[in-house]
Design a protein around this motif. Structure first.
Motif, PDB file in Angstrom:
ATOM      1  N   THR A  42       7.060   9.394  -2.214  1.00 14.34           N
ATOM      2  CA  THR A  42       7.335   8.421  -1.161  1.00 14.34           C
ATOM      3  C   THR A  42       8.725   7.826  -1.299  1.00 14.34           C
ATOM      4  O   THR A  42       9.503   7.788  -0.342  1.00 14.34           O
ATOM      5  CB  THR A  42       6.289   7.279  -1.203  1.00 14.34           C
ATOM      6  N   ALA A  83       0.846  -1.204   0.000  1.00 17.68           N
ATOM      7  CA  ALA A  83       0.000   0.000   0.000  1.00 17.68           C
ATOM      8  C   ALA A  83       0.879   1.251   0.000  1.00 17.68           C
ATOM      9  O   ALA A  83       2.010   1.239   0.485  1.00 17.68           O
ATOM     10  CB  ALA A  83      -0.911  -0.011   1.227  1.00 17.68           C
ATOM     11  N   TRP A  84       0.331   2.336  -0.529  1.00 19.03           N
ATOM     12  CA  TRP A  84       1.040   3.606  -0.577  1.00 19.03           C
ATOM     13  C   TRP A  84       0.582   4.493   0.588  1.00 19.03           C
ATOM     14  O   TRP A  84      -0.584   4.469   0.975  1.00 19.03           O
ATOM     15  CB  TRP A  84       0.768   4.337  -1.887  1.00 19.03           C
ATOM     16  N   PRO A  85       1.489   5.265   1.186  1.00 19.76           N
ATOM     17  CA  PRO A  85       1.087   6.187   2.254  1.00 19.76           C
ATOM     18  C   PRO A  85       0.062   7.200   1.740  1.00 19.76           C
ATOM     19  O   PRO A  85       0.138   7.644   0.590  1.00 19.76           O
ATOM     20  CB  PRO A  85       2.402   6.874   2.653  1.00 19.76           C
ATOM     21  N   GLU A  86      -0.857   7.556   2.592  1.00 20.36           N
ATOM     22  CA  GLU A  86      -1.889   8.506   2.200  1.00 20.36           C
ATOM     23  C   GLU A  86      -1.297   9.909   2.063  1.00 20.36           C
ATOM     24  O   GLU A  86      -0.423  10.319   2.820  1.00 20.36           O
ATOM     25  CB  GLU A  86      -3.015   8.529   3.251  1.00 20.36           C
ATOM     26  N   GLY A  87      -1.815  10.615   1.081  1.00 17.43           N
ATOM     27  CA  GLY A  87      -1.433  12.002   0.891  1.00 17.43           C
ATOM     28  C   GLY A  87      -0.106  12.207   0.185  1.00 17.43           C
ATOM     29  O   GLY A  87       0.376  13.338   0.109  1.00 17.43           O
ATOM     30  N   THR A 136       2.379  10.976  -3.326  1.00 12.64           N
ATOM     31  CA  THR A 136       2.483  10.235  -4.587  1.00 12.64           C
ATOM     32  C   THR A 136       3.566   9.168  -4.447  1.00 12.64           C
ATOM     33  O   THR A 136       4.443   9.269  -3.572  1.00 12.64           O
ATOM     34  CB  THR A 136       2.845  11.178  -5.744  1.00 12.64           C
TER      35      THR A 136
END
Length: 933
Positions: free
Chosen positions: A509, A499-503, A505
């Protein structure tokens, strides 16, 4: 051409007998431009795909797009096509401007500015450039000043990130002037039976490269400071231009190699000026169209600093870029550009695409005595965390001296910088190379945590970013398919399974890892060693992956030595035995990081240690040498492993009385003493032992230098224990370690007539390198010795020429003129005369090229060399050879291929002539067309 469209005598286009008003413009200027270009091409009888691109110096795609009329060509493209077609460029440029204006107006409403409606959308950068080309007529000096002011704020930036909270110190504050040595690959041909080549050229300051006018290559290993060197040259050149100081030296522009070439092996934008413009715009976010198509000042060329050629993953793409650069470096536009290409060592012959005679330089590491100065400059530049730089420098050097592995590592500028940053923070020295990168990564993560606490809304993504960087590194080091190998890292980001961190791109990241940066609009690792470290971290993140990595490294590399399936690098002895084959040279650095990770994990450390001990078997030179090299690289091997490897290497290298007696009997059973005929024993041992004792002694030197030096001294001294070239290698290693026995041994080898001629020249050359003035006289004596082979005499003279010896020119001239000298030596001697500025050199090359009694290969080589020093004369000679009907078609095509690298326009004309030549078969005519880019 359309029947209703005719060209008037004044160059204007008439439609149905009515002249089109240029000021108002035709209804469709792009179609009119296309029609006029196509009409001129047909009238000139130039093919679209070969002859016109060559004559214009453009890529095939660029020419095809201009003639198809789907997109508006750039002003530079139109200018190049007009020149190639022999017509006035002004009417065509007016149409180009009108077409660009029309396209901009049509695209304003639908967001397609810079291209006509209905055309295929170019990439964003391409659209920006196309839309600005109407302003090419801007004053050149204004554009040059804009370029200088744009680059100026970035000049003192470090080429990589750091762990200093307030940012790294300026590059100029910590930079130490470097030294180089000219490499001579021809003097040291690849040979499995001779030691690795070490140049015997004189060491000079790296800045001397800028004094000359020739294109050149700077080579060095990972972290050796190639990027810092180029950035320093860029900063000094730009600063000099802004201050208006000094003579009119070339104006530098620094570009990554990857930013110049496309995956399709064409230059970005279709031409070098466009490729440079795009690269600069992406790096500095400033568009300067047309700037690099003309000299920055009258009589002053651009100094194009091409960084990271080795970072282009595919060899075919690298070679294509080199060919493009060669055309500009040696062709008609040679006065516009001068190139300095920086790269890691590449496969043999690959750099020949830039020109076989382009000088290549080895960028040398720091000297040990310079490390204190390097450390002091770093600590002085970090006043907030180092209150007393002098005291900390003393502590740093004392701890470094106690760890031989780290001392050798610190001679690499990148490692030296990392060590100074870490020591400034923690006041303790890492144990091994992997520990340096582990601590660096840990400090980066701490920085991310502090920033997340200090700034609301900034997530702590340090660990996740490192994991993503590891995923990218693993995909880059071991691509799943050919597409992976060429794909930009930005594209590989999509394959991240987590998963990618919220907020944030994906690009934002992964940049938080500190291991990557943005360069020329693309993601790339700060350095190859950062990529290797991240890949090793990725390969050891779970117990299962650690077990798989251990199996691949050890169990999968054992093989039984069979005559029909031999183990690589193993001699004819040992049939039926099992040997472990070490990873290749390119994998050594990654393997070291992998071992460091495996040896620090409690679950795998003991198992890996046992497998490493297995490699130290008495007869396994490959395994022991691998361990010694890893120790030299800085890998934290267990002490039990290094001790066992040292014992085994001692057994392999030591010389016993039984060994001497067996060698004597086997070499000559009738003579018990090799002193009566040492050559026989030497011949035997050169074949039977393959000089493994010298290899083992060298490897032992990386573990136990004192005992290894004694063995190397005896190997160099006693003729029956090693062949001549390996005896020289043993003496060179002693001299390099400042052993007092080294230089006297080299002197004895250089004067010993029983030693092979080439080895004697090498010995004298190494004496010169180590500052022994007797080496110069020995080289001069060897160059005059008529008993030596001509190629060895030429080698001696080439070393003398490299140090500016006054008597070298006459000897070179004698070798080049002597008909008994081998042809390749005659070419080399004449070429060296030209290199040192002797006027006889080009004349001799021209004479060799015109001599019908010489082999055609020699004549072609002479003509090609002549073209590098006197382009007009060399090109005329190549044209003459290509037209020579007494030569076989294959050699005539070879002349065309050489000609294309110097003058594409003349080459295209010759190809057209060959098309009408009845003595050239249809098959060879087709091959001639394919020879040209």
């Amino acid at each position: 051409m359309n029947a209703s469209v005719r060209e008037g005598r004044d160059g204007a286009v008439r439609e149905g007998g009515r002249q089109v008003e240029e000021d108002q413009g035709p209804p469709d200027p792009l179609a009119e431009l296309k029609a006029r270009l196509e009409h001129l091409r047909v009238k000139s009888r130039l093919t679209r795909t070969t002859q016109l691109p060559i004559r214009a110096g453009l890529g095939r795609t660029t020419v095809s797009q201009a003639l198809n009329g789907r997109t508006v060509p750039t002003a530079e493209t139109v200018m190049a096509l007009a020149t190639a077609l022999g017509t006035d460029a002004e009417p065509l440029l007016k149409l180009q401007k009108q077409a660009m204006r029309r396209a901009s107006q049509a695209g304003a409403a639908d967001g397609t500015k810079g291209r006509p409606p209905g055309a295929d959308a170019p990439d964003a950068a391409g659209a920006r450039f196309e839309s600005h080309h109407p302003h090419v007529a801007e004053q050149p000096h204004g554009q040059l000043d804009a370029y200088l002011r744009t680059v100026e704020p970035t000049l003192d930036a470090q080429p990589y990130a750091g762990v200093v909270d307030d940012g790294l110190p300026a590059l100029s504050a910590v930079y130490l002037r470097r030294q180089i040595r000219c490499l001579d690959e021809e003097a040291h041909p690849a040979d499995a039976d001779r030691p690795p080549a070490v140049s015997s050229a004189t060491i000079v300051p790296a800045d001397d490269i800028l004094v000359g006018t020739r294109t050149c290559v700077v080579m060095a290993g990972p972290g050796a400071g190639k990027s810092s060197l180029l950035r320093t040259w860029l900063a000094e050149g730009i600063g000099r231009c802004l201050r208006g100081e000094g003579p009119a030296l070339p104006v530098p522009v620094l570009v990554p190699a990857q930013a110049l070439i496309t995956r399709g092996k064409a230059l970005h934008g279709g031409s070098l000026p466009d490729a440079l413009t795009r690269a600069v715009a992406r790096e500095y976010e400033r568009e300067l169209p047309g700037l690099f198509a003309t000299p920055p000042r009258d009589g002053v060329p651009w100094l194009v600093l091409v960084d990271g050629l080795d970072e282009i993953p595919r060899a075919e793409t690298r070679q294509s870029l080199l060919r493009h650069l060669a055309v500009h470096a040696h062709g008609p536009g040679a006065d516009l550009y001068r190139f300095v290409v920086a790269t890691r060592p590449l496969p043999r012959g690959e750099l020949d695409r830039l020109g076989a005679h382009v000088p290549r330089f080895d960028l040398l590491p720091f000297q040990r005595e310079e490390l204190a100065k390097v450390a002091h400059s770093w600590f002085t530049a970090l006043p907030e965390i180092v209150p007393d730089p002098a005291e900390l420098t003393k502590r740093f050097i004392t701890e470094l001296a106690a760890r031989e592995q780290l001392t050798e590592l610190a001679r690499t500028p990148l490692i030296a910088g990392l060590l100074c940053q870490l020591y400034a923070h923690r006041r303790e020295m890492p144990r091994a190379r992997g520990g340096i990168y582990d601590e660096y990564a840990a400090l980066l993560i701490l920085q991310q945590q502090r920033r997340a606490q200090d700034a609301s809304g900034v997530p702590d993504v340090g660990e996740v970013a490192l994991d993503i960087a590891g995923h990218l590194a693993a995909r880059r080091l071991a691509p799943r398919d050919e597409q992976d190998a060429d794909a930009p890292l930005t594209d590989l980001l999509r394959s991240w399974p987590g998963a990618w961190p919220e907020g944030m791109t994906p690009k934002e990241t992964v940049l938080r890892s500190g291991m990557l940066t943005q360069r020329a609009g693309e993601l790339e690792f700060l350095h190859q060693t950062f990529l290797e470290y991240c890949a090793a971290r990725h390969a050891t993140r779970t117990p299962q992956m650690r077990a798989e990595s251990t199996t691949r490294l050890f169990e999968d590399r054992w093989a039984r030595h069979r005559p029909w399936k031999p183990v690589p690098a193993v001699t004819v002895f040992g049939w039926g035995q099992r040997f472990w084959t070490p990873p290749g040279e390119k994998e050594a650095s990654y393997t070291g990081f992998l071992l460091d990770r495996l040896l620090t994990e409690p679950g795998s450390a003991s198992q890996v240690e046992k497998k490493l001990l297995r490699l130290t078997g008495r007869r396994d030179l490959l395994g022991c040498r691998f361990l010694a090299e890893q120790s030299r690289l800085g890998t934290g091997l267990p002490e039990s492993v290094t001790r066992a490897a040292a014992r085994s290497l001692t057994l392999l290298a030591r010389i016993t009385d039984d060994d001497r007696r067996r060698a004597e009997l086997r070499a000559n059973p009738d003579r018990m003493h090799p002193e009566t005929d040492p050559g026989l024993a030497e011949v035997y041992l050169s074949k039977a032992l393959r000089n493994q004792r010298v290899i083992a002694a060298e490897a032992l030197g990386w573990l136990d230098g004192e005992y290894a030096a004694d063995i190397l001294a005896e190997l160099a001294e006693v003729p029956c224990l090693a062949t001549g070239i390996w005896r020289v290698q043993a003496a060179v290693r002693l001299a390099g370690a400042d052993d007092p026995r080294g230089l006297p041994l080299l002197h004895r080898l250089a004067t010993d007539v029983r030693v092979h001629d080439e080895a004697r020249v090498d010995a004298a050359g190494f004496m010169v390198e180590h500052g022994d003035e007797h080496g110069v006289e020995l080289l001069h004596d060897l160059a005059r010795d008529g008993k030596l082979r001509p190629q060895d005499r030429a080698l001696a003279v080439s070393v003398l020429a490299g140090i500016g010896h006054e008597r070298s020119a006459d000897t070179l001239g004698s070798l080049a003129q002597n008909a008994d000298t081998p042809p390749d030596v005659r070419i080399r001697s004449a070429m060296l005369l030209a290199v040192i500025g002797d006027g006889r050199g080009p004349d001799l090359l021209a004479r060799l090229a015109a001599d019908a009694g010489l082999p055609i290969r020699t004549r072609l080589g002479s003509a090609g060399s002549l073209a590098h020093f006197e382009p007009a004369r060399g090109v005329d000679t190549l044209v003459s050879l290509a037209h020579d009907r007494t030569l076989r078609s294959a050699w005539r095509l070879a002349a065309v291929q050489e000609l294309a690298g110097h003058d594409p326009e003349r080459a295209a004309a010759v190809v057209a002539d060959l098309g009408d030549d009845p003595t050239v078969s249809r098959r060879h005519r087709r091959r001639a067309a394919r020879l040209l880019p």
